[in-house]
Motif scaffolding. Structure first.
Motif, PDB file in Angstrom:
ATOM      1  N   HIS A 157       9.569   1.028  80.956  1.00 45.54           N
ATOM      2  CA  HIS A 157       8.959   0.575  79.354  1.00 45.54           C
ATOM      3  C   HIS A 157       9.525  -0.444  78.917  1.00 45.54           C
ATOM      4  CE1 HIS A 157       7.876   3.281  75.536  1.00 45.54           C
ATOM      5  NE2 HIS A 157       7.182   2.119  75.903  1.00 45.54           N
ATOM      6  N   VAL A 158       8.405  -1.416  78.136  1.00 49.44           N
ATOM      7  CA  VAL A 158       8.848  -2.670  77.769  1.00 49.44           C
ATOM      8  C   VAL A 158       8.326  -2.819  76.155  1.00 49.44           C
ATOM      9  CG1 VAL A 158       8.370  -4.780  77.831  1.00 49.44           C
ATOM     10  CG2 VAL A 158       8.878  -4.117  79.636  1.00 49.44           C
ATOM     11  N   PHE A 159       9.170  -3.069  75.241  1.00 49.22           N
ATOM     12  CA  PHE A 159       8.786  -3.233  73.874  1.00 49.22           C
ATOM     13  C   PHE A 159       8.694  -4.485  73.363  1.00 49.22           C
ATOM     14  CE2 PHE A 159      10.950   0.841  74.214  1.00 49.22           C
ATOM     15  CZ  PHE A 159      10.156   1.760  73.444  1.00 49.22           C
ATOM     16  N   VAL A 160       7.633  -4.912  72.782  1.00 48.28           N
ATOM     17  CA  VAL A 160       7.465  -6.381  72.248  1.00 48.28           C
ATOM     18  C   VAL A 160       7.143  -6.318  70.637  1.00 48.28           C
ATOM     19  CG1 VAL A 160       5.031  -6.722  72.892  1.00 48.28           C
ATOM     20  CG2 VAL A 160       6.439  -8.814  72.604  1.00 48.28           C
ATOM     21  N   VAL A 161       7.379  -6.972  69.974  1.00 48.41           N
ATOM     22  CA  VAL A 161       7.301  -7.290  68.562  1.00 48.41           C
ATOM     23  C   VAL A 161       6.458  -8.450  68.447  1.00 48.41           C
ATOM     24  CG1 VAL A 161       7.780  -7.105  66.153  1.00 48.41           C
ATOM     25  CG2 VAL A 161       9.086  -5.687  67.565  1.00 48.41           C
ATOM     26  N   TYR A 162       5.453  -8.431  67.719  1.00 47.24           N
ATOM     27  CA  TYR A 162       4.602 -10.006  67.659  1.00 47.24           C
ATOM     28  C   TYR A 162       3.688 -10.014  66.598  1.00 47.24           C
ATOM     29  CZ  TYR A 162       0.089  -7.201  68.501  1.00 47.24           C
ATOM     30  OH  TYR A 162      -1.050  -6.395  68.668  1.00 47.24           O
ATOM     31  N   GLY A 192       6.340 -10.258  59.261  1.00 49.45           N
ATOM     32  CA  GLY A 192       7.330 -11.268  58.979  1.00 49.45           C
ATOM     33  C   GLY A 192       8.630 -11.025  59.518  1.00 49.45           C
ATOM     34  N   LEU A 193       9.678 -11.909  59.195  1.00 51.44           N
ATOM     35  CA  LEU A 193      11.150 -11.549  59.719  1.00 51.44           C
ATOM     36  C   LEU A 193      11.675 -10.296  59.331  1.00 51.44           C
ATOM     37  CD1 LEU A 193      12.632 -15.096  59.215  1.00 51.44           C
ATOM     38  CD2 LEU A 193      12.057 -13.829  61.499  1.00 51.44           C
ATOM     39  N   ARG A 194      11.295  -9.897  58.127  1.00 48.23           N
ATOM     40  CA  ARG A 194      12.079  -8.637  57.542  1.00 48.23           C
ATOM     41  C   ARG A 194      11.362  -7.279  58.150  1.00 48.23           C
ATOM     42  NH1 ARG A 194      12.181  -7.541  51.140  1.00 48.23           N
ATOM     43  NH2 ARG A 194      13.625  -9.273  51.468  1.00 48.23           N
ATOM     44  N   ASP A 195      10.089  -7.265  58.319  1.00 50.95           N
ATOM     45  CA  ASP A 195       9.307  -6.358  59.209  1.00 50.95           C
ATOM     46  C   ASP A 195       9.832  -6.343  60.535  1.00 50.95           C
ATOM     47  OD1 ASP A 195       7.522  -4.172  59.213  1.00 50.95           O
ATOM     48  OD2 ASP A 195       5.739  -5.536  59.806  1.00 50.95           O
ATOM     49  N   SER A 196       9.818  -7.501  61.217  1.00 50.41           N
ATOM     50  CA  SER A 196      10.268  -7.638  62.515  1.00 50.41           C
ATOM     51  C   SER A 196      11.749  -6.960  62.798  1.00 50.41           C
ATOM     52  CB  SER A 196      10.445  -9.101  62.910  1.00 50.41           C
ATOM     53  OG  SER A 196      11.046  -9.139  64.384  1.00 50.41           O
ATOM     54  N   ALA A 197      12.596  -7.200  61.809  1.00 55.18           N
ATOM     55  CA  ALA A 197      14.155  -6.673  61.870  1.00 55.18           C
ATOM     56  C   ALA A 197      14.186  -5.277  62.024  1.00 55.18           C
ATOM     57  CB  ALA A 197      15.039  -7.501  60.814  1.00 55.18           C
ATOM     58  N   ARG A 198      13.277  -4.738  61.015  1.00 53.80           N
ATOM     59  CA  ARG A 198      13.233  -3.360  60.818  1.00 53.80           C
ATOM     60  C   ARG A 198      12.783  -2.589  62.240  1.00 53.80           C
ATOM     61  NH1 ARG A 198       9.082   0.015  60.297  1.00 53.80           N
ATOM     62  NH2 ARG A 198       7.686  -1.764  59.656  1.00 53.80           N
ATOM     63  N   ILE A 199      11.745  -3.177  62.584  1.00 50.65           N
ATOM     64  CA  ILE A 199      11.060  -2.707  64.037  1.00 50.65           C
ATOM     65  C   ILE A 199      11.968  -2.633  65.141  1.00 50.65           C
ATOM     66  CG2 ILE A 199       9.090  -2.700  65.678  1.00 50.65           C
ATOM     67  CD1 ILE A 199       7.375  -3.974  63.187  1.00 50.65           C
ATOM     68  N   HIS A 200      12.581  -3.882  65.206  1.00 50.94           N
ATOM     69  CA  HIS A 200      13.598  -4.110  66.475  1.00 50.94           C
ATOM     70  C   HIS A 200      14.774  -3.224  66.340  1.00 50.94           C
ATOM     71  CE1 HIS A 200      11.490  -8.110  67.250  1.00 50.94           C
ATOM     72  NE2 HIS A 200      11.922  -7.605  68.664  1.00 50.94           N
ATOM     73  N   ARG A 201      15.444  -2.981  65.223  1.00 48.25           N
ATOM     74  CA  ARG A 201      16.534  -2.153  64.982  1.00 48.25           C
ATOM     75  C   ARG A 201      15.776  -0.574  65.238  1.00 48.25           C
ATOM     76  NH1 ARG A 201      17.464  -5.055  59.909  1.00 48.25           N
ATOM     77  NH2 ARG A 201      19.433  -6.124  59.969  1.00 48.25           N
ATOM     78  N   ILE A 223      10.859 -13.742  65.561  1.00 44.71           N
ATOM     79  CA  ILE A 223      12.187 -13.943  65.967  1.00 44.71           C
ATOM     80  C   ILE A 223      13.003 -15.083  65.569  1.00 44.71           C
ATOM     81  CG2 ILE A 223      13.705 -13.952  68.046  1.00 44.71           C
ATOM     82  CD1 ILE A 223      11.764 -11.546  68.048  1.00 44.71           C
ATOM     83  N   GLY A 224      13.623 -14.804  64.257  1.00 43.21           N
ATOM     84  CA  GLY A 224      14.528 -16.091  63.773  1.00 43.21           C
ATOM     85  C   GLY A 224      15.724 -16.368  64.616  1.00 43.21           C
ATOM     86  N   SER A 225      15.901 -17.507  64.911  1.00 45.75           N
ATOM     87  CA  SER A 225      16.943 -17.852  65.992  1.00 45.75           C
ATOM     88  C   SER A 225      18.279 -17.634  65.227  1.00 45.75           C
ATOM     89  CB  SER A 225      16.896 -19.168  66.549  1.00 45.75           C
ATOM     90  OG  SER A 225      16.915 -20.294  65.322  1.00 45.75           O
ATOM     91  N   ASN A 226      18.546 -17.582  63.999  1.00 42.18           N
ATOM     92  CA  ASN A 226      19.658 -17.389  63.228  1.00 42.18           C
ATOM     93  C   ASN A 226      19.481 -16.050  62.465  1.00 42.18           C
ATOM     94  OD1 ASN A 226      20.449 -20.255  63.955  1.00 42.18           O
ATOM     95  ND2 ASN A 226      19.335 -20.790  62.333  1.00 42.18           N
ATOM     96  N   THR A 227      18.572 -15.528  62.680  1.00 43.89           N
ATOM     97  CA  THR A 227      18.589 -13.964  61.911  1.00 43.89           C
ATOM     98  C   THR A 227      18.292 -12.961  62.647  1.00 43.89           C
ATOM     99  OG1 THR A 227      16.269 -14.335  61.443  1.00 43.89           O
ATOM    100  CG2 THR A 227      18.115 -14.948  59.690  1.00 43.89           C
ATOM    101  N   ILE A 228      17.237 -12.962  63.360  1.00 39.87           N
ATOM    102  CA  ILE A 228      16.617 -11.598  64.335  1.00 39.87           C
ATOM    103  C   ILE A 228      17.352 -11.788  65.481  1.00 39.87           C
ATOM    104  CG2 ILE A 228      14.833 -10.349  65.002  1.00 39.87           C
ATOM    105  CD1 ILE A 228      14.961 -10.442  62.057  1.00 39.87           C
TER     106      ILE A 228
END
Length: 325
Positions: A157-162, A192-201, A223-228
């Motif tokens: 299984h592979v997950f990707v956020v895009y 965006g970054l906030r939505d991405s962070a929630r989904i990745h967590r 995928i923020g290099s300094n955040t996510i």
């Protein structure tokens, strides 16, 4: 008997004539290919970034087997567009290869009268290249998933956020590629970054390190290099979950593996694509293809941490190995 001999001789002459005509046509095609001139528009940037475009252009020149016309862009704007148009007219080129984001911006408002091909960019989200084709710098999902299965056959299984505006075309290609290797791809759109962070967590919290992995795309808005990215790397390290990326710069930071362009080979592919565009039957299309002319990079420290043993002989097959010794 005499009649049979005449018939056989006639057939032989007919075959010889047919072969002769084919040979003539091949020679004409070779001659025409040699006469076809490729123009290349590329951005003028400082080293080491300029080396990327220099190597791509070397590949284009090597594959085309003829002189190519080169136009280096220092900036973009209306005056620059006029200069490009005049230059293309003067060169009398048959097809143009446009490299880099700045190259695309430079011809955005031009009504090109010759076929065009684009490369050296991750994605194209507008209609700048109507009836055109190109090769992205983002790695081919087939190669990524194949590498994943070689390193970790148990992965299912592979997950990707895009961001769909940038990478829907890639996800559409990735789904059948994953299925062919017995992998289920779950693609989750983010705004965006906030939505991405929630989904990745949420993904990392539920992921099973025996069968699940996470694929990261090269997109600073997701995928923020300094955040996510630091958050993903920390959580995946703690749970020993495989994370691989389309961005080779993520590998030295802790991602398991990625791919990066073999720039001269990419140039050769762009030249072949450009020359194919001169065939009128192949012009009525607009598509972008993922990068197939690629070398691989791996982080053996990460591999060891998650329980993957990669012998030295296998390590030598990678173009880059991190950490550097």
């Amino acid at each position: 008997m005499y009649l049979r001999t005449i018939i056989k001789a006639s057939k032989f002459r007919l075959i010889c004539c047919w072969l002769f005509l084919i040979l003539i046509q091949v020679q004409v095609n070779i001659s025409n290919a040699a006469d076809q001139r490729i123009a290349v528009i590329y951005p003028l940037v400082q080293k080491p970034y300029s080396t990327v475009f220099e190597r791509i252009i070397e590949g284009i020149a090597a594959e085309s087997k003829t002189d190519i016309a080169k136009y280096g862009l220092e900036g973009v704007g209306e005056e620059q567009g006029v200069s490009i148009q005049e230059w293309l007219s003067d060169q009398q080129s048959d097809v143009v290869v446009v490299l880099g984001r700045r190259g695309i911006e430079g011809i955005r408002n031009l009504n090109l009268t010759i076929p065009s091909v684009f490369g050296g960019v991750l994605y194209v989200t507008d209609t700048t290249f109507a009836n055109s084709v190109g090769i992205s710098l983002t790695p081919d999902p087939n190669q990524l998933f194949d590498q994943l299965k070689r390193l970790s056959p148990r992965t299912k299984h592979v997950f990707v956020v895009y961001n769909p505006a940038r990478y829907q075309w890639l996800v559409d290609l990735a789904k059948p590629a994953a299925t062919a290797l017995g992998i289920t791809l779950t693609a989750k759109a983010a705004e965006g970054l906030r939505d991405s962070a929630r989904i990745h967590r949420d993904i990392l919290r539920k992921a099973d390190n025996r069968t699940d992995s996470v694929w990261l795309l090269q997109d600073p808005n997701i995928i923020g290099s300094n955040t996510i990215l630091p958050m993903i790397l920390k959580e995946s390290w703690n749970k020993k979950i495989i994370v691989f990326s389309s961005n080779p710069s993520d590998v030295p930071r802790g991602v398991l593996f990625s791919f990066y362009a073999d720039n001269k080979a990419l140039g050769r592919s762009l030249a072949r694509l450009a020359l194919n565009r001169l065939d009128h039957s192949q012009r009525d299309s607009n598509s972008i293809s993922p990068l197939q002319d690629a070398l691989s990079a791996i982080n053996i420290r990460t591999a060891s941490h998650i329980g993957l043993h990669i012998p030295y002989e296998e390590q030598r097959k990678f173009g880059l190995v991190f950490p550097r010794k």
